[in-house]
Scaffold this motif. Structure first.
Motif: not given
Length: 629
Positions: A138-155
């Motif tokens: 965002i600037d010299a001081n602020w930042s952000a992170r986001l991780t989206v994880r999806g996991y599907y087991d086909w059984n």
């Protein structure tokens, strides 16, 4: 000093977004640097043996067997034996040993038959994973992170019960953490959702995050802030990845301050989240399916917080670290609990309400059928079959006494006779246990040193590290599953040597790591914090216990000259126990694609001393194919 992971950064898309317009705020325009990357991966594990997971219903070694029962320790398979019992009870004798007794409730001769199908599986795992990582400066001081994880087991896994891979008892929606949505075959979560603030020597991270303090392969000593999520592939990903996908994320605040070029302090406050174990009827389940586990998290421990801190220093070649963490044990401890199931013993109409006040319920389909099965499984999960029976009886009086159960003292023979009596009269019993999360304090220190050897020698840049933690009055699962947990001071110790070493000018440097670990109290994997007094037994003898658990691990990787190929390996040897082998090969033809094939092989004699024997069935060949974007 620690090694750096080699991770792909291909396909990162970077742009500039006007912050005011994006957020809809009336503020001066901010130039936000935004990046996104991720991968899609197909994961599978093919079985290499015909052995099935004995913790699951379909893999029970007693399936399809007629196990002779000896109620009260008596052989009732003959007319003479049966009439001896009936005479002692003042009942009329019989001439036909195959007739029913007490109406049709208990048949003769007594047998504990598990009329259950044993399935055959080709796959332990067949799943698709998608991860998307987003970062914004965002600037010299602020930042952000986001991780989206999806996991599907086909059984692709076949069991006799409904297979639920991901739903948990932890929350009403079934998710394992606050930012997870789960159904039986898939889960979607946000393992990372943070805002970071940096100002000179100060760094603050707020939000949902995974705190990783350890770098050990197989072992965890200083890595105490977070529990582990075992649902996806237990701990059977390449060991060299160091639990990178396993630590349970939690909401919290973590801050560090660089005092000077040598010293740094760090602290965190984080919501308590427990470890997540595989569910029954799933490939890597570790709790026998004849138990029902009641997770005492929702409504019991879901508003608790952990706090901790550490001090680190790098004084030339010498590194120091000191930690203190006040937490609730994420792995939990187990004990008997009331079943709450009102189901009568067939020979005692109206007994269901009383039986509901005990740890047992009548389960004629999937319950334990014989004392042989009871003791076989007690040994396999390192519990005391005889004293476990006594604890279940003594801790739930007067209900257990009302159904004529009694303490057998130290007599294994009396215990076997009593067990067979109830298995015969019930047709099968299911046990109920609860998982609770006791409070504990963990203190630790580590020292590492970088050796200055001759250029090209093995000592050049060799890193030696020693880690020690101390947990006073730690709570352990009693091998009896009794209400009184075992309390004991625990020491954990690890010695680690690691380095990059070039064997030849024709090859890049290989990474090598050798580790030794020692623990008293519990085993090296800490599964449900089982106490070592439940070790050193067989299916026909009670536990004698062991004083410690120790193991040696050797792992590493060697890249090819072109870096397109990488050979990996990990070997674990338990002192007085078993072996785990994990050879592997990675192929990365370009910056988009990667294929990884490796094997998990366990060799563990069942002498009651090995922790890894719990998964001795799982020999498998694993394959991962990844596309990065």
């Amino acid at each position: 000093m620690s090694r750096k992971k080699q991770t792909g950064t291909a396909g990162i898309v970077t742009g500039s977004i006007i912050g005011g317009a994006m957020l809809g705020l009336v503020v001066p325009a901010l130039a936000i640097d935004f990046s996104i990357s991720g991968f899609i991966r197909q994961e599978m594990a093919i079985k290499l043996s015909d052995r099935e997971n004995q913790a699951n219903n379909h893999g029970n070694p007693f399936n399809g067997q007629d196990v002779p029962l000896e109620p009260l320790g008596l052989n009732l398979s003959s007319v003479a034996g049966l009439n001896g019992l009936l005479g002692s009870l003042g009942l009329p004798t019989v001439t036909d040993v195959t007739q029913p007794l007490f109406g049709s409730a208990a048949t003769l001769p007594p047998t504990g038959r598990r009329d259950v199908r044993t399935a055959k599986n080709d796959f332990n795992l067949f799943a698709t994973r998608v991860e998307v990582n987003m970062a914004a400066a965002i600037d010299a001081n602020w930042s952000a992170r986001l991780t989206v994880r999806g996991y599907y087991d086909w059984n692709a896994y076949d069991d006799n019960s409904d297979t639920n891979f991901f739903e948990t008892q932890m929350r009403s929606g079934g998710g394992g953490t606050p930012l997870e949505y789960a159904e039986k075959d898939f889960m979607i979560d946000l393992p990372v959702a943070t805002v970071d603030y940096t100002n000179g020597p100060l760094f603050v991270r707020m939000g949902n995050q995974q705190i990783a303090w350890g770098e050990a392969i197989f072992f965890r000593v200083m890595d105490v802030p977070a529990g582990l999520d075992y649902r996806r592939h237990l701990i059977l990903e390449p060991a060299i990845e160091e639990y990178g996908d396993k630590r349970v994320p939690a909401l919290g605040v973590r801050a560090s301050y660089q005092i000077n070029s040598e010293w740094e302090v760090e602290g965190f406050v984080q919501k308590f989240e427990p470890s997540l174990y595989p569910n029954p009827s799933t490939p890597y389940n570790v709790v026998p399916d004849q138990f029902t586990v009641h997770e005492r998290y929702k409504g019991y421990a879901d508003d608790l917080w952990n706090v901790g801190g550490r001090i680190r220093a790098q004084l030339g070649n010498l590194g120091l670290q000191f930690i203190a963490v006040s937490r609730h044990n994420p792995d939990g401890v187990l004990r008997w609990t009331k079943s709450g199931v009102n189901r009568d013993l067939p020979v005692l109409p109206g007994s269901g309400a009383t039986l509901a006040e005990t740890p047992f319920e009548v389960d004629q389909k999937n319950g334990v059928k014989s004392q042989e099965e009871w003791y076989w499984y007690s040994n396999s999960v390192r519990l005391d079959g005889t004293q476990g029976l006594n604890a279940a009886i003594d801790d739930f009086q007067p209900a257990t006494g009302a159904v004529t159960a009694y303490n057998v003292g130290e007599s294994d023979a009396l215990a076997r006779g009593e067990l067979d009596t109830f298995f015969w009269l019930s047709g099968g019993l299911r046990g109920h246990i609860e998982n609770v999360f006791p409070y504990e304090n963990v203190f630790g220190a580590s020292v590492n040193y970088v050796f200055d050897g001759e250029p090209g020698s093995f000592l050049e840049q060799l890193i030696g590290r020693v880690e020690v933690t101390y947990t006073p009055d730690r709570t352990f699962t009693n091998p009896t599953l009794g209400q009184d947990f075992i309390k004991e001071d625990q020491w954990s110790f690890a010695a680690v040597f690691e380095k990059w070493h070039r064997w030849s000018e024709d090859f890049p440097a290989a990474y090598l790591v050798l580790q030794f670990m020692y623990k008293n109290g519990s085993d090296i994997f800490d599964v449900k914090t089982r106490h070592l007094s439940g070790y050193n037994s067989t299916a026909t003898t009670t536990p004698k216990g062991v004083d410690y658990s120790a193991a040696i691990a050797f792992a590493g990787f060697q890249p090819s000259p072109s870096l397109e190929w990488k050979f990996e390996w990990a070997v674990l040897y338990e002192i007085d126990g078993g072996w785990f082998f994990q050879p592997g090969l990675r192929w990365k033809p370009n910056d988009k694609w990667e294929a990884n094939i490796y094997a998990n092989i366990v060799v563990a004699p069942e002498d009651g001393r090995s922790a890894i024997a719990l998964v001795d069935y799982l020999d498998e060949l694993a394959l991962r194919v990844t596309y990065q974007f």
